[in-house]
Design a protein around this motif. Sequence first.
Motif, PDB file in Angstrom:
ATOM      1  N   LYS A 216      -4.299   0.635  13.320  1.00 52.00           N
ATOM      2  CA  LYS A 216      -4.930   0.369  12.024  1.00 52.00           C
ATOM      3  C   LYS A 216      -4.610  -1.027  11.502  1.00 52.00           C
ATOM      4  CE  LYS A 216      -1.497   2.557   8.951  1.00 52.00           C
ATOM      5  NZ  LYS A 216      -1.336   3.552   7.869  1.00 52.00           N
TER       6      LYS A 216
ATOM      7  N   HIS B  75      -7.288  -2.852  13.967  1.00 43.69           N
ATOM      8  CA  HIS B  75      -7.913  -2.662  12.657  1.00 43.69           C
ATOM      9  C   HIS B  75      -8.948  -1.529  12.666  1.00 43.69           C
ATOM     10  CE1 HIS B  75      -5.853  -6.201  11.117  1.00 43.69           C
ATOM     11  NE2 HIS B  75      -6.155  -6.782  12.256  1.00 43.69           N
ATOM     12  N   TYR B  76      -8.637  -0.494  13.424  1.00 44.02           N
ATOM     13  CA  TYR B  76      -9.401   0.756  13.393  1.00 44.02           C
ATOM     14  C   TYR B  76      -8.511   1.823  12.753  1.00 44.02           C
ATOM     15  CZ  TYR B  76     -13.455  -0.444  16.319  1.00 44.02           C
ATOM     16  OH  TYR B  76     -14.631  -0.973  16.804  1.00 44.02           O
ATOM     17  N   PHE B  77      -8.943   2.327  11.614  1.00 46.63           N
ATOM     18  CA  PHE B  77      -8.160   3.343  10.916  1.00 46.63           C
ATOM     19  C   PHE B  77      -8.764   4.718  11.182  1.00 46.63           C
ATOM     20  CE2 PHE B  77      -7.079   6.041   7.319  1.00 46.63           C
ATOM     21  CZ  PHE B  77      -5.697   5.906   7.301  1.00 46.63           C
TER      22      PHE B  77
ATOM     23  N   ARG C 206     -12.248  -1.693  10.199  1.00 48.05           N
ATOM     24  CA  ARG C 206     -11.941  -2.347   8.926  1.00 48.05           C
ATOM     25  C   ARG C 206     -12.669  -3.676   8.736  1.00 48.05           C
ATOM     26  NH1 ARG C 206      -5.668  -2.615   7.772  1.00 48.05           N
ATOM     27  NH2 ARG C 206      -6.500  -3.308   5.767  1.00 48.05           N
ATOM     28  N   LYS C 207     -12.811  -4.455   9.793  1.00 51.91           N
ATOM     29  CA  LYS C 207     -13.374  -5.803   9.636  1.00 51.91           C
ATOM     30  C   LYS C 207     -14.838  -5.740   9.212  1.00 51.91           C
ATOM     31  CE  LYS C 207     -10.146  -7.990  12.858  1.00 51.91           C
ATOM     32  NZ  LYS C 207      -9.966  -8.677  14.164  1.00 51.91           N
TER      33      LYS C 207
ATOM     34  N   ALA D  11     -16.180  -2.869   8.001  1.00 49.44           N
ATOM     35  CA  ALA D  11     -16.287  -1.782   7.017  1.00 49.44           C
ATOM     36  C   ALA D  11     -17.313  -0.755   7.457  1.00 49.44           C
ATOM     37  CB  ALA D  11     -16.609  -2.336   5.639  1.00 49.44           C
TER      38      ALA D  11
ATOM     39  N   TYR E 289     -12.511   4.533   1.380  1.00 51.06           N
ATOM     40  CA  TYR E 289     -12.081   3.382   2.162  1.00 51.06           C
ATOM     41  C   TYR E 289     -10.665   3.604   2.675  1.00 51.06           C
ATOM     42  CZ  TYR E 289     -10.693   2.660  -2.653  1.00 51.06           C
ATOM     43  OH  TYR E 289     -10.229   2.854  -3.926  1.00 51.06           O
ATOM     44  N   LEU E 290     -10.168   2.659   3.455  1.00 47.41           N
ATOM     45  CA  LEU E 290      -8.892   2.850   4.154  1.00 47.41           C
ATOM     46  C   LEU E 290      -7.757   3.190   3.209  1.00 47.41           C
ATOM     47  CD1 LEU E 290      -7.349   0.908   7.036  1.00 47.41           C
ATOM     48  CD2 LEU E 290      -6.092   0.983   4.903  1.00 47.41           C
TER      49      LEU E 290
END
Length: 511
Positions: free
Chosen positions: A36, A154-156, A179-180, A182, A475-476
């Motif tokens: 993440k 950056h994958y949650f 995340r980048k 969205a 969101y995250l």
Amino acid sequence: MMKTDVLVIGSGIAGLSFAIKVATAKPEATIHVLTKSNNDVGNTIKAQGGIAVVVDKIRDSFEQHIEDTMKAGKGINDPEIVKMVISQAPERLYELINWGTSFDANELGELELGLEGGHSQKRIVHHQDLTGKEMETKLLQKAASYSNIIFYDHYFVTDIILKKQESSTTCIGVRAIERKMAEEVSISSRITFLATGGSGRIFENTTNPLVATGDGIAMAHRAGAKISNMNFIQFHPTALYTKNQHSLFLISEAVRGFGAHLVDSTGNRFLFKYDTHGELATRDIVSEAIMRELQRSGKKSVFLDCRHLNPEAFKNHFPTIVQHCLDEGINYENDLIPIVPAAHYQCGGIQVDKFARTSINQLYASGECAHTGLHGANRLASNSLLEALVFSHQAAGKVVEKLDSILVEKLQQEAALQIDQSKEENDILNKFEKELNHLMSYNLLYTSEENEKKKALVKLNFLDEKLEKLCKNKYLEFFELKNMIQTAIIILEHAIKSKFFNKKKTYKFSN
């Protein structure tokens, strides 16, 4: 939509060692590793002390390491698991060395062994006070050499996708937020491997990084996996006291093993009042002794005294700690180092068997997010890196054996989430997290009465309900806080139900 053969969530020692072993045995299989944040962020890289391994067979033995582990865990460890992990330790250590990991050696070229609390012999293999960073760096380099291991930073991951049948439940993939961009994505996999780490950010003070939000625990719980012994949260006794700071810098257990003293504000060594081992008592005993002294004195911290130690030798062994203290205006040669206990390690977690299999088919867990039976009520210092290596090894063997027989399931398209973040919702999240941190203290977990825990549990459930109502955008940060609150609820539920803490009074200090 994405698909892979093996999906690894987390890139610490548990996730990377598993991925490397599967990639080696199954070069035709695709292995996706999701993180993440950046792939070098997590608890592994922060580990200072080292890895506990019986190397000196003359002075030490598996039997002594087993006994020390059982004593530290208050005898509620699983004896067969303890034996399995400790007997595999030398083999797992030399695999790390063969993969390029460097450990400190003496003038004869032999591995230099350190001593930590709860250990009857020197058996901590280390790389100065940067053991975790050395391991993480070399494991990432090793994993990068495999074309079939693909990293997705950056994958949650928000939830586990299940296929339910009459007699069983099977994990067939996960949902995640990239995340980048969205964007939400569904990922199908034959095997899903949780290596998501711990939950220290829940607590008032912690040594953990910001990513330690209990994600694996909460996801697995929502999916119906068995969760065990979450009330056994280990507090590290020597975190550097910093006023108004949530995440505290760790002062390694090895500092006390090197000879540092623990003193109160008047310079008195007080630990021998609580345990004959003094500074080398186990972490739970030292933490509770400190908390009792702070309650009596009204002070904010006690202190590590390193002034009597050889300064050059100390600096050579602990360069990171020395530099951090200097940056904070503390000179270890002349000054006492202020310390307090802080939430450090989650001994409970997702229930797994000796092959790291959870109660859900095709879902595995290893590392701090898993409850293996090794630690019992309190982890023996430097057994965690070892545990991750052994259970990831066990899991890899089982996965390689069965991978070809598992079909990749086609996932259904889910309705897209609204994952934009408003300032108003961000303010709500910050407020709720502060309330959570204020509730989840050492005293609530270990010294409060049952009715106080129940009152806190009511407040946590209320926070959980309000979060869902007030935050429409998923969101995250929403999912992180949701995971933290739900994990905290599990911790308190287990604490209230625990026969160990409610009835086994011998664990508590006598007045």
